[in-house]
Design a protein around this motif. Structure first.
Motif, short mmCIF file in Angstrom:
data_model
loop_
_atom_site.label_atom_id
_atom_site.label_comp_id
_atom_site.label_asym_id
_atom_site.label_seq_id
_atom_site.Cartn_x
_atom_site.Cartn_y
_atom_site.Cartn_z
N ILE A 175 -2.51 6.27 4.70
CA ILE A 175 -1.93 4.91 4.08
C ILE A 175 -1.88 4.96 2.62
N TYR A 176 -3.00 5.28 2.22
CA TYR A 176 -3.48 5.36 0.75
C TYR A 176 -2.73 6.52 0.38
N LYS A 177 -2.43 7.87 0.90
CA LYS A 177 -1.69 8.77 0.33
C LYS A 177 -0.25 8.55 0.20
N LEU A 178 0.19 7.93 1.51
CA LEU A 178 1.47 7.51 1.07
C LEU A 178 1.92 6.61 0.11
N GLY A 179 1.01 5.72 -0.23
CA GLY A 179 1.19 5.00 -1.51
C GLY A 179 1.03 5.59 -3.05
N THR A 180 0.17 6.54 -2.94
CA THR A 180 0.30 7.63 -3.89
C THR A 180 1.58 8.36 -4.24
N ARG A 181 2.05 8.64 -3.14
CA ARG A 181 3.50 9.47 -3.24
C ARG A 181 4.63 8.80 -3.25
N LEU A 182 4.75 7.51 -2.72
CA LEU A 182 6.22 6.76 -2.32
C LEU A 182 6.15 5.57 -3.35
N ASN A 183 4.97 4.86 -3.56
CA ASN A 183 5.28 3.85 -4.62
C ASN A 183 5.69 4.01 -6.00
N SER A 184 6.76 3.53 -6.14
CA SER A 184 7.11 3.81 -7.61
C SER A 184 6.55 3.33 -8.90
N ASP A 185 5.66 2.40 -8.45
CA ASP A 185 5.02 1.72 -9.71
C ASP A 185 3.82 2.74 -9.85
N ARG A 186 3.55 3.54 -9.16
CA ARG A 186 2.20 4.52 -9.18
C ARG A 186 1.15 3.45 -9.48
N PRO A 187 0.67 2.63 -8.71
CA PRO A 187 -0.63 2.09 -9.08
C PRO A 187 -2.07 2.77 -9.07
N TYR A 188 -1.84 3.81 -7.94
CA TYR A 188 -3.08 4.54 -7.67
C TYR A 188 -3.36 5.43 -8.88
N ARG A 189 -2.37 5.83 -9.64
CA ARG A 189 -2.63 6.76 -10.72
C ARG A 189 -2.92 5.93 -11.99
#
Length: 725
Positions: A342-356
């Motif tokens: 789920i974390y990897k999906l957020g990294t790839r799909l969340n347009s806000d790019r919070p994990y970056r």
């Protein structure tokens, strides 16, 4: 290694009568071992069976545990009922394996039918996957999907239970027919070795997020090796169907498999959100921080002077709440998420790019474990929609987030707030008023005053936000929670069942468990004959029930101390098997002439585990905590297995004795539901009582063993058959 019955395989120059054409045709279709029971079933354990037979038993034991783990994992992902009937598949597995061991010397060999049974079960589940619509029980809260699919509960659960029992009975019979060729402890030792390899293999597949096709291919290859040249056309076709169905399903569907869920990423909606479903249930929706409803930002508005130097987000998921904290000006965020996929999906799909963002540190961990390991203080701690929709393991009633909502967990969160200004907040769709009130009451008790409470309707449900601080002046409430009459007390680390309305076993559990016990009585009698052949092993039955409870207690103890992650669970199960193996190796070399001393040592170890509350270890550092946890949890397991192996080493019929132990473990799985009433600590009393019954019912065997060990050895060399007896 491909056959354990060389003498039963007709070869060139065979002097026996020719087989009738019909029998040859049946063997060609069904496999030789289905039509004729292997000679191995009648062989004694007098001589050394040889290296190939040892490898065969290890491979069979590997297959048995690997298939059991795969069924628990795969069935729970496709049949949502099994996410709430915690150890349903495990009970069916124990019943089936016990029946298989009782059939070790039966004339008809069911092991050859394993591929057919597995293929039929796979096809049935793929044809009738089960989801339920949003449901909130009056006794226990369920989380459902958008729509209902599949067969009704009263039909699906019995079918799955019986199918699992049938599959595991067939594999268990294959194990038993080789098990019986060894001396009891030698067989048990090889069985444990295969089981350890099975756990290691399944854990490795979980680490690499393997899809079901990997489980199906490994199972098919193991069965091909075990059948060897004795395989039939129907068995080959069934193995190809099993591997083919799971491979096709894995390749056609876009589902992702994390160590916890079957994850489905939906199409982007008109509202520009990306839905994430787990096991067919809506779980999260990826959206931009600017589009999120205002209620998600309520904790920030309620504490406008909070500097947000350090923010902790537990349940970070795909990053929505992390992006929200960044938008509100957080200078540094610790984002805790238990599921790496789920974390990897957020990294790839969340347009806000919070994990970056360089302001974000990501921790793939259990939220409660992170709180117990960090020394940092936070301006804001946010429990953001942390509902896991799955259970810790196949043999406990814990959900992944159970230890996050206990009174002790909230007190731990309070201790990590910046003194005087730190704020704690939690929000979720709590489904029922009593659950929201229970959590608000927990905050009230932990912080010394009532929290702010706000709700808004979304998707035909109430989204509620609870906000509180040690300093009441740090939070400005629009509305404060008011204690209703009859509010439920907080859940605790010993009784962490926050979704259970009262300390009771829900009626639908009682009905299901009653039917399981009734079905088990009928199946054992029908499939394996009279009960009287197990009457000499009643003490082993009680040991099995006690040990299952002891193992469950270890699982939940380590889940509290080190997190509910799949890795911790895998380590615990591997540790249990290593403790069992250590006890086997000890008993192979040492005969303890006073077994009563072992029982006394076991009771002393249980008493120590009772005296030392598990939550008291949380105050220790990770290293001393681990050392003491291993000592307290695994000392009783080692001693319990010394008790078992000292008794098991000289049994007259190892497979019947082992079957009695396995069926006892199934009953222990039923007794485990008592924890819903008493909590987990009280299970130690039940364990002590069951081992006391084992001691009382096995006293004659203990006296006989002691007399035999003290008797002088006979001068004459005994025959192999006498030694085996």
């Amino acid at each position: 290694m491909t056959s354990d019955s060389r003498n039963s395989r007709p070869g060139r120059g065979h002097s026996g009568p020719a087989r009738p054409p019909k029998k040859r045709a049946a063997e060609w279709l069904l496999g030789r071992d289905v039509m004729t029971s292997p000679g191995a079933a009648a062989e004694s354990a007098a001589g050394d069976p040889g290296r190939s037979v040892k490898l065969r038993l290890v491979l069979l034991s590997f297959l048995m545990l690997f298939v059991e783990l795969a069924l628990i994992r795969w069935l729970g992902a496709n049949i949502v009922y099994l996410s709430y009937y915690s150890n349903f598949v495990l009970l069916g597995s124990f019943l089936g394996i016990g029946i298989g061991f009782l059939r070790a010397r039966s004339r008809v060999n069911l092991f050859g039918w394993t591929p057919v049974a597995l293929a039929l079960l796979t096809a049935f589940v793929l044809r009738f996957p089960v989801q339920i619509s949003h449901t909130s029980g009056t006794q226990l809260i369920f989380f459902g999907a958008l729509k209902t699919t599949g067969l009704p509960t009263w039909l699906m659960l019995p079918v799955i239970f019986l199918a699992v029992a049938a599959v595991m009975a067939m594999i268990g019979e294959g194990v038993a027919r080789t098990f019986v060729r060894f001396k009891p402890l030698d067989a048990y030792r090889l069985d444990i070795a295969g089981s350890i390899i099975g756990i290691a293999a399944f854990s490795a597949l979980s680490f690499f997020n393997a899809k079901p096709m990997a489980w199906g291919i490994i199972t098919a290859v193991a069965l091909l090796v075990l059948y060897g040249t004795r395989i039939g056309i129907i068995q080959l076709a069934a193995l190809a169907s099993l591997a083919g169905l799971l491979t096709a399903n894995s390749l056609i569907s876009h589902d992702l498999w994390s160590p916890y869920y079957r994850i489905t990423v939906g199409a982007t909606t008109r509202a520009q959100t990306i839905p994430i479903l787990v096991n067919g249930i809506p779980h999260q929706a990826i959206t931009t921080a600017a589009r999120r409803p205002a209620i998600f930002y309520l904790p920030y508005r309620q504490a406008p002077r909070d500097p947000l130097n350090n923010v902790l987000v537990v349940g970070a998921g795909t990053g929505n709440d992390v992006a929200g904290a960044l938008r509100m000006g957080a200078k540094h965020i610790d984002a805790v998420e238990i599921d790496p996929m789920i974390y990897k999906l957020g990294t790839r799909l969340n347009s806000d790019r919070p994990y970056r963002s360089p302001r974000v540190s990501v921790h793939i961990n259990d939220g409660r474990a992170f709180l117990s390991q960090t020394k940092k203080k936070y301006d804001l701690i946010l429990f953001a929609l942390p509902d896991s929709l799955t259970l810790v393991a196949g043999q406990s009633s814990l959900r992944l987030e159970s230890y996050l909502f206990t009174l002790q967990a909230i007190e731990s969160a309070r201790a990590h707030l910046v003194p005087g200004s730190g704020v704690f907040a939690m929000y979720n769709f709590y489904r029922t008023t009593w659950l929201k009130d229970r959590l608000a009451n927990t905050l009230d008790i932990a912080f010394g005053h009532a929290p702010c409470a706000s709700s808004v309707s979304r998707h035909q449900q109430q989204l509620s936000v609870l906000t509180v601080s040690v300093n009441p002046a740090a939070v400005h409430c629009v509305s404060r929670w008011r204690r209703p009459s009859g509010v439920l007390p907080p859940s605790t680390d010993d009784h962490p069942f926050v979704y259970l309305a009262s300390n009771t076993i829900p009626s639908f559990y009682l009905l299901t468990l009653g039917l399981i016990m009734l079905a088990s009585l009928v199946l054992v009698r029908t499939a394996s004959g009279p009960y009287r052949k197990m009457t000499g092993f009643v003490d082993l039955f009680f040991m099995g029930a006690a040990f299952l409870l002891l193992e469950t207690k270890s699982v939940v103890q380590f889940a509290l101390l080190f997190g509910t992650t799949w890795f911790v669970n895998a380590l615990v199960f591997a540790g249990v098997l290593l403790a069992v193996l250590a006890a086997v190796e000890t008993s192979r070399r040492v005969v303890i002439r006073r077994p009563g001393l072992l029982y006394g040592g076991l009771l002393a170890a249980l008493a120590i585990a009772w005296v030392v509350p598990q939550e008291s270890l949380l105050a220790l550092g990770v290293v001393p905590r681990f050392a003491l946890a291993v000592l307290i949890a695994f000392a009783p397991i080692f001693l319990a297995n010394l008790v078992f192996t000292q008794r098991f080493r000289d049994v007259g019929d190892s497979t019947v004795a082992f079957a009695a132990n396995l069926l006892g473990a199934m009953v222990g799985g039923v007794i485990e539901y008592l924890s819903l009433i008493t909590g987990y600590r009280a299970l130690l009393i039940v364990v002590a009582g069951l081992y006391g019954l084992a001691f009382l019912t096995g006293r004659r065997k203990l006296s006989a063993a002691k007399a035999a060990s003290e008797a002088p050895a006979a001068p004459a060399t005994r025959s192999a058959s006498t030694a085996a007896t």
